[in-house]
Design a protein around this motif. Sequence first.
Motif, PDB file in Angstrom:
ATOM      1  N   VAL A 211       0.890  -1.418  -0.215  1.00  0.00           N
ATOM      2  CA  VAL A 211       0.130   0.031   0.329  1.00  0.00           C
ATOM      3  C   VAL A 211       1.085   1.826   0.346  1.00  0.00           C
ATOM      4  CG1 VAL A 211      -1.861   1.597   0.977  1.00  0.00           C
ATOM      5  CG2 VAL A 211      -1.916  -1.258   1.091  1.00  0.00           C
ATOM      6  N   ILE A 212       0.724   2.554  -0.783  1.00  0.00           N
ATOM      7  CA  ILE A 212       1.274   3.598  -0.683  1.00  0.00           C
ATOM      8  C   ILE A 212       0.638   4.149   0.324  1.00  0.00           C
ATOM      9  CG2 ILE A 212       1.608   5.819  -1.970  1.00  0.00           C
ATOM     10  CD1 ILE A 212       1.093   4.206  -4.531  1.00  0.00           C
ATOM     11  N   ALA A 213       1.548   4.799   1.229  1.00  0.00           N
ATOM     12  CA  ALA A 213       1.797   5.965   1.648  1.00  0.00           C
ATOM     13  C   ALA A 213       2.135   7.181   1.465  1.00  0.00           C
ATOM     14  CB  ALA A 213       2.631   5.486   3.312  1.00  0.00           C
ATOM     15  N   THR A 214       1.636   8.265   1.980  1.00  0.00           N
ATOM     16  CA  THR A 214       2.481   9.478   1.339  1.00  0.00           C
ATOM     17  C   THR A 214       2.789  10.396   3.383  1.00  0.00           C
ATOM     18  OG1 THR A 214       0.054  10.609   1.482  1.00  0.00           O
ATOM     19  CG2 THR A 214       1.556   9.561  -0.593  1.00  0.00           C
ATOM     20  N   CYS A 215       2.471  10.233   4.419  1.00  0.00           N
ATOM     21  CA  CYS A 215       3.112  10.533   5.029  1.00  0.00           C
ATOM     22  C   CYS A 215       2.862   9.194   6.528  1.00  0.00           C
ATOM     23  CB  CYS A 215       1.949  11.946   5.667  1.00  0.00           C
ATOM     24  SG  CYS A 215       0.556  10.161   6.227  1.00  0.00           S
ATOM     25  N   VAL A 216       3.170   9.802   7.419  1.00  0.00           N
ATOM     26  CA  VAL A 216       3.751   8.490   9.039  1.00  0.00           C
ATOM     27  C   VAL A 216       2.508   7.743   8.986  1.00  0.00           C
ATOM     28  CG1 VAL A 216       4.293   8.020  11.051  1.00  0.00           C
ATOM     29  CG2 VAL A 216       5.968  10.230   9.787  1.00  0.00           C
ATOM     30  N   ASP A 217       1.777   8.606   9.697  1.00  0.00           N
ATOM     31  CA  ASP A 217      -0.266   7.661   9.647  1.00  0.00           C
ATOM     32  C   ASP A 217      -0.283   7.427   8.770  1.00  0.00           C
ATOM     33  OD1 ASP A 217      -0.529   9.769  12.041  1.00  0.00           O
ATOM     34  OD2 ASP A 217      -0.623  11.942  10.736  1.00  0.00           O
ATOM     35  N   ASP A 218       0.078   7.704   7.734  1.00  0.00           N
ATOM     36  CA  ASP A 218      -0.725   6.566   6.461  1.00  0.00           C
ATOM     37  C   ASP A 218       0.193   5.392   7.091  1.00  0.00           C
ATOM     38  OD1 ASP A 218      -2.339   7.843   5.251  1.00  0.00           O
ATOM     39  OD2 ASP A 218      -0.444   8.080   3.153  1.00  0.00           O
ATOM     40  N   ALA A 219       1.910   4.869   6.636  1.00  0.00           N
ATOM     41  CA  ALA A 219       2.339   4.007   7.262  1.00  0.00           C
ATOM     42  C   ALA A 219       2.297   3.281   8.432  1.00  0.00           C
ATOM     43  CB  ALA A 219       4.119   5.027   7.537  1.00  0.00           C
ATOM     44  N   ILE A 220       1.451   3.756   9.800  1.00  0.00           N
ATOM     45  CA  ILE A 220       1.608   3.539  10.502  1.00  0.00           C
ATOM     46  C   ILE A 220       0.092   2.752  10.271  1.00  0.00           C
ATOM     47  CG2 ILE A 220       0.189   3.672  13.379  1.00  0.00           C
ATOM     48  CD1 ILE A 220       2.876   6.418  13.648  1.00  0.00           C
ATOM     49  N   ALA A 221      -1.100   3.417   9.973  1.00  0.00           N
ATOM     50  CA  ALA A 221      -2.324   2.987   9.646  1.00  0.00           C
ATOM     51  C   ALA A 221      -1.785   1.654   8.595  1.00  0.00           C
ATOM     52  CB  ALA A 221      -3.185   3.499   8.784  1.00  0.00           C
ATOM     53  N   ILE A 222      -0.986   1.561   7.749  1.00  0.00           N
ATOM     54  CA  ILE A 222      -1.031  -0.141   7.121  1.00  0.00           C
ATOM     55  C   ILE A 222      -0.992  -0.545   7.279  1.00  0.00           C
ATOM     56  CG2 ILE A 222       0.326  -0.100   5.050  1.00  0.00           C
ATOM     57  CD1 ILE A 222       0.486   2.399   4.037  1.00  0.00           C
ATOM     58  N   GLU A 223       0.317  -0.328   8.949  1.00  0.00           N
ATOM     59  CA  GLU A 223       0.830  -1.922   9.302  1.00  0.00           C
ATOM     60  C   GLU A 223      -0.329  -1.959  10.391  1.00  0.00           C
ATOM     61  OE1 GLU A 223       4.827  -1.868  11.411  1.00  0.00           O
ATOM     62  OE2 GLU A 223       4.158  -0.960  12.641  1.00  0.00           O
ATOM     63  N   LYS A 224      -1.038  -0.988  10.779  1.00  0.00           N
ATOM     64  CA  LYS A 224      -2.361  -1.820  11.458  1.00  0.00           C
ATOM     65  C   LYS A 224      -3.049  -2.468  11.406  1.00  0.00           C
ATOM     66  CE  LYS A 224      -5.434   0.335  15.398  1.00  0.00           C
ATOM     67  NZ  LYS A 224      -5.656   1.667  16.109  1.00  0.00           N
ATOM     68  N   TYR A 225      -3.423  -2.258  10.018  1.00  0.00           N
ATOM     69  CA  TYR A 225      -5.042  -2.696   9.888  1.00  0.00           C
ATOM     70  C   TYR A 225      -3.910  -3.944   8.331  1.00  0.00           C
ATOM     71  CZ  TYR A 225      -7.381   1.559  12.000  1.00  0.00           C
ATOM     72  OH  TYR A 225      -7.331   2.223  12.777  1.00  0.00           O
ATOM     73  N   GLY A 226      -3.361  -3.572   8.794  1.00  0.00           N
ATOM     74  CA  GLY A 226      -2.730  -6.105   8.065  1.00  0.00           C
ATOM     75  C   GLY A 226      -2.094  -5.528   6.763  1.00  0.00           C
ATOM     76  N   GLY A 227      -2.038  -4.152   6.215  1.00  0.00           N
ATOM     77  CA  GLY A 227      -0.474  -4.405   4.817  1.00  0.00           C
ATOM     78  C   GLY A 227       0.335  -4.859   5.400  1.00  0.00           C
ATOM     79  N   MET A 228       1.291  -5.504   3.723  1.00  0.00           N
ATOM     80  CA  MET A 228       2.531  -6.375   4.096  1.00  0.00           C
ATOM     81  C   MET A 228       3.676  -5.373   4.141  1.00  0.00           C
ATOM     82  SD  MET A 228       0.639  -9.497   2.384  1.00  0.00           S
ATOM     83  CE  MET A 228      -0.960 -10.346   3.147  1.00  0.00           C
ATOM     84  N   ARG A 229       3.269  -4.682   2.781  1.00  0.00           N
ATOM     85  CA  ARG A 229       4.449  -3.356   2.652  1.00  0.00           C
ATOM     86  C   ARG A 229       4.400  -2.139   2.059  1.00  0.00           C
ATOM     87  NH1 ARG A 229       6.850  -7.133  -1.601  1.00  0.00           N
ATOM     88  NH2 ARG A 229       5.659  -5.604  -3.142  1.00  0.00           N
ATOM     89  N   ILE A 230       5.131  -1.223   2.361  1.00  0.00           N
ATOM     90  CA  ILE A 230       4.536  -0.072   2.103  1.00  0.00           C
ATOM     91  C   ILE A 230       5.725   0.588   1.054  1.00  0.00           C
ATOM     92  CG2 ILE A 230       4.994   2.228   3.261  1.00  0.00           C
ATOM     93  CD1 ILE A 230       4.216   0.925   5.624  1.00  0.00           C
ATOM     94  N   GLU A 231       4.775   0.977   0.397  1.00  0.00           N
ATOM     95  CA  GLU A 231       5.328   1.895  -0.882  1.00  0.00           C
ATOM     96  C   GLU A 231       5.275   3.751  -0.096  1.00  0.00           C
ATOM     97  OE1 GLU A 231       4.594   4.021  -4.920  1.00  0.00           O
ATOM     98  OE2 GLU A 231       5.039   1.719  -4.988  1.00  0.00           O
TER      99      GLU A 231
END
Length: 229
Positions: free
Chosen positions: A4-24
Amino acid sequence: MIEVIATCVDDAIAIEKYGGMRIELSSALSELGITPSYALIKNVVDNVKLPVHVLVRPHSKSFVYSDYDIKVMKEDIEIVKELGATGIVIGVLNDKGRIDEENLEELLSCADKLDVTFHRAIDVTEDPVESVRTLLKYPQIKRIVTAGGKGKVIDNLDVIKKMVEAAEDKIIIMLGGGLTRDNLRLALERTGAREVHFGTGVRENYHYTEDISPTLLQECLNIWRQTTL
């Protein structure tokens, strides 16, 4: 794998929290992404445990780069390594609509042990299937994110299936471009791809300015698991 694409720290934390497996990690989703800042890379890496792959794209004018652009990209790759991110996402073309192998080799020479993804620049090459065969020459490149050409994944399912076949299990073909919970199952079943890449498809109101949607991300995860596992 769901990236999942993150564009800020909050995005990245949410991606991790809700089950994403890798961050772009990228900036400027409205321009299909450009390289994020030093501070953003550092703070994302410091705040999540997921693999973080950083987009290395100096501008949004095109995927044809000058010598100055390549110099900037090489220095950005060094910063990515310095800050401890897991991988990079790159793509370089020549003015004939083909993979720019000379500049690609320049960038890969800096990558060392980083996980390398070739991004959707492949979708504007004259022949995406043949471009897959070109990229097979470079074992450092582990995956290609693609919509199979112009338009969205759902418009190019037959081409993507051919790309998967051309990859010969030596490079991962990752679906990316217009994926949503409504078309994910069909895209996976019709192409044989097993990795997927989400941008707006898991954001509230399907818009790049909105937050990551826990509901959409988890629904997509469930569909992916049902289809691929």
